[in-house]
Design an enzyme around this catalytic site. Sequence first.
Site, PDB file in Angstrom:
ATOM      1  N   LYS A 214       3.329  43.695  -9.821  1.00  0.00           N
ATOM      2  CA  LYS A 214       2.373  44.104  -8.785  1.00  0.00           C
ATOM      3  C   LYS A 214       1.142  44.745  -9.428  1.00  0.00           C
ATOM      4  CE  LYS A 214       2.185  47.107  -4.727  1.00  0.00           C
ATOM      5  NZ  LYS A 214       2.950  47.879  -3.752  1.00  0.00           N
ATOM      6  N   GLU A 220       7.160  47.316 -19.720  1.00  0.00           N
ATOM      7  CA  GLU A 220       8.224  46.349 -20.035  1.00  0.00           C
ATOM      8  C   GLU A 220       7.733  44.922 -19.818  1.00  0.00           C
ATOM      9  OE1 GLU A 220       8.512  49.039 -18.184  1.00  0.00           O
ATOM     10  OE2 GLU A 220      10.511  49.946 -18.320  1.00  0.00           O
ATOM     11  N   GLY A 275       7.275  47.055  -4.017  1.00  0.00           N
ATOM     12  CA  GLY A 275       7.989  46.219  -4.989  1.00  0.00           C
ATOM     13  C   GLY A 275       9.366  45.792  -4.500  1.00  0.00           C
ATOM     14  N   ARG A 276      10.145  46.750  -4.019  1.00  0.00           N
ATOM     15  CA  ARG A 276      11.525  46.431  -3.619  1.00  0.00           C
ATOM     16  C   ARG A 276      11.594  45.686  -2.300  1.00  0.00           C
ATOM     17  NH1 ARG A 276      10.157  51.562  -3.855  1.00  0.00           N
ATOM     18  NH2 ARG A 276      10.383  52.999  -2.105  1.00  0.00           N
ATOM     19  N   GLU A 361      15.939  53.863  -4.289  1.00  0.00           N
ATOM     20  CA  GLU A 361      14.535  54.143  -4.551  1.00  0.00           C
ATOM     21  C   GLU A 361      13.836  54.538  -3.246  1.00  0.00           C
ATOM     22  OE1 GLU A 361      12.879  51.829  -8.027  1.00  0.00           O
ATOM     23  OE2 GLU A 361      11.506  51.212  -6.447  1.00  0.00           O
ATOM     24  N   HIS A 392      40.616  44.793  -8.610  1.00  0.00           N
ATOM     25  CA  HIS A 392      41.402  44.986  -9.832  1.00  0.00           C
ATOM     26  C   HIS A 392      40.800  46.070 -10.713  1.00  0.00           C
ATOM     27  CE1 HIS A 392      43.956  41.457  -9.035  1.00  0.00           C
ATOM     28  NE2 HIS A 392      42.881  41.110  -8.331  1.00  0.00           N
ATOM     29  N   LYS A 512       7.438  55.691 -16.112  1.00  0.00           N
ATOM     30  CA  LYS A 512       6.391  54.854 -16.707  1.00  0.00           C
ATOM     31  C   LYS A 512       5.488  55.709 -17.603  1.00  0.00           C
ATOM     32  CE  LYS A 512       6.327  51.237 -13.162  1.00  0.00           C
ATOM     33  NZ  LYS A 512       5.583  50.409 -12.219  1.00  0.00           N
TER      34      LYS A 512
HETATM   35  C1  G6Q Z   1       9.667  49.100  -6.440  1.00  0.00           C
HETATM   36  C2  G6Q Z   1       9.135  49.956  -7.475  1.00  0.00           C
HETATM   37  C3  G6Q Z   1       9.382  49.486  -8.877  1.00  0.00           C
HETATM   38  C4  G6Q Z   1       8.454  48.360  -9.324  1.00  0.00           C
HETATM   39  C5  G6Q Z   1       8.596  48.155 -10.818  1.00  0.00           C
HETATM   40  C6  G6Q Z   1       7.697  47.054 -11.331  1.00  0.00           C
HETATM   41  O1  G6Q Z   1       9.576  49.313  -5.256  1.00  0.00           O
HETATM   42  O2  G6Q Z   1       7.789  50.208  -7.254  1.00  0.00           O
HETATM   43  O3  G6Q Z   1      10.705  49.073  -9.074  1.00  0.00           O
HETATM   44  O4  G6Q Z   1       8.740  47.186  -8.636  1.00  0.00           O
HETATM   45  O5  G6Q Z   1       8.330  49.342 -11.486  1.00  0.00           O
HETATM   46  O6  G6Q Z   1       6.361  47.319 -11.041  1.00  0.00           O
HETATM   47  P1  G6Q Z   1       5.278  46.202 -11.180  1.00  0.00           P
HETATM   48  O7  G6Q Z   1       5.616  45.102 -10.244  1.00  0.00           O
HETATM   49  O8  G6Q Z   1       3.978  46.853 -10.860  1.00  0.00           O
HETATM   50  O9  G6Q Z   1       5.341  45.711 -12.611  1.00  0.00           O
END
Ligand code: G6Q
Length: 551
Positions: A214, A220, A275-276, A361, A392, A512
């Site tokens: 996003k 990462e 994001g989620r 989150e 199990h 981050k």
């Molecule tokens: C989700 C969070 C988080 C995010 C990641 C990746 O709701 O905001 O999990 O999706 O940190 O972020 P980017 O999509 O900006 O790389």
Amino acid sequence: MIIRSTVPTGPLTARPAWKKLEAHYQKLRHLHLRQLFSDDSRRGERFALEAAGIYLDYSKNRITDETIRLLVQLAEECGLHQRIEAMFSGEKINVTEKRAVLHTALRAAAGESLVVDGVNIAPEVYAVLNRMADFARQVRSGQWRGYTGKRIRHVINIGIGGSDLGPVMAYEALRHYSQRDMSFRFVSNVDGTDFSEAVRDLDPEETLFIVCSKTFTTLETLTNARAARAWSLRRLADEQAVRRHFVAVSTNAGEVSKFGIDTVNMFGFWDWVGGRYSIDSAVGLSTMIAIGPENFHAMLAGFRVMDEHFRNTPFEQNLPVLMGLLMVWYNNFFEAQTAAVLPYEQYLKRFPAYLQQLAMESNGKHVTLDGVHIGYQTGPIYWGEPGTNGQHSFFQLIHQGTKLVPCDFIGFCQTLNPVGSQHDLLMANLFAQTEALAFGKTEDEVKADGTPEWLVPHRLFEGNHPSNTILAECLTPETLGRLIALYEHSVFTQGTIWNVDSFDQWGVELGKALAQRMIPELESADEPALTHDSSTNALIRRYRRLKSGRT
Ligand code: G6Q
């Protein structure tokens, strides 16, 4: 504008319904499900609902009609109706980021109009979906070729958190519908092992990377994307190849082109998609390539059916509202710390991990929307594994441990992979577990099995362990959409009761920033002056010493 009208006033624990629930809990807490079922021979049908293609049996919960009545009253006192409307109509309910929360607009019906900051966003949503569909068709048909003219056989989504968990969960869930002459992989971890293992048997000429972020600033993802570009160019040896092998999914065109991906190859989305909550946006591009645009649209239609149900159904018959309220009941009155999600469906193996992010989150918060410190429990820990595997391992603790773990069992009446009578065996296990958890095994029953006296306490099952059973006909793209939306809205319901901002994630932002500060301390050639606490300083020194083989 930050909406204040939808924010309830006064602390949650002072509300009339909360007080009544406290008193009600005292009366009910020792009542056994055995009793509740023997008092009402129709309980199993009365506490069950079918809506939006999903059957929810919530009879094996430690509740009465009065519990539901009070929980619904609590939802009303907390302004759930107003909050639902505020979300669907694009008010800026994510108050700390001053953003609307409109993942529901991503799956709105064609032709609907929804104005955010003076702009009708619906045509934009469809424009991106159409571009995605066009691209997905080209890749699937082989019309989109790699730089050397070879067909794309492998798609790797590089992203993390919301830009990974949704895509990987949806791909795994809908693998049955995927194009089988292509492979799909997901790289998220900054641990180089993740990338190395993902590409080790692949041909760069046949591999397409989707860099999904996003913000397009996530360490990462950008690190892995750079590794991917280097890996591709080692073979393809021409910068021009990047445009055939890399596409981006982002809200940040500037950073995308800085990275070297032509924005012609970028699929956008918007700051009002968290994001989620982003699997229905361009973040779902890998899923769309895997299952095809028609199936992707069927998934969106599934989301939409649940959205409409959530928005328009009285709370007493509203699946996500009931599930959310039951979670509040256990979390805040029974003091359950966790909730288990147990899909009896191998394709849903990543569903618990996905829900973990969605729920934890969203509702792992310690202050109210107004920034006031909270004096009650908020989001529980979600966890789980597919059945029957969990039986199990950790089911022992749920059956005979000292903790209360409310469980969601998820099953399908038809399997996508009939193998003899295995599906009956799977479902027999699901039903048997919910029964055993609820009713247990009494001393008399254990003795009647011929158990020696000394062993009786060990073989006793107290029961009274609550569970929901969620049944659907078959795992289709549409069903998956319904199921995800069910949990999205259940999480929203919980967050509304707890009066938290379910759409920010300052804990993620912290992570981050923290690593950025420390990276030079691990990488620098000269011994750095360390100013952390003594534990962190010692760990860094030890790492620096051992990483280069010095002892
Ligand atoms: C989700 C969070 C988080 C995010 C990641 C990746 O709701 O905001 O999990 O999706 O940190 O972020 P980017 O999509 O900006 O790389």
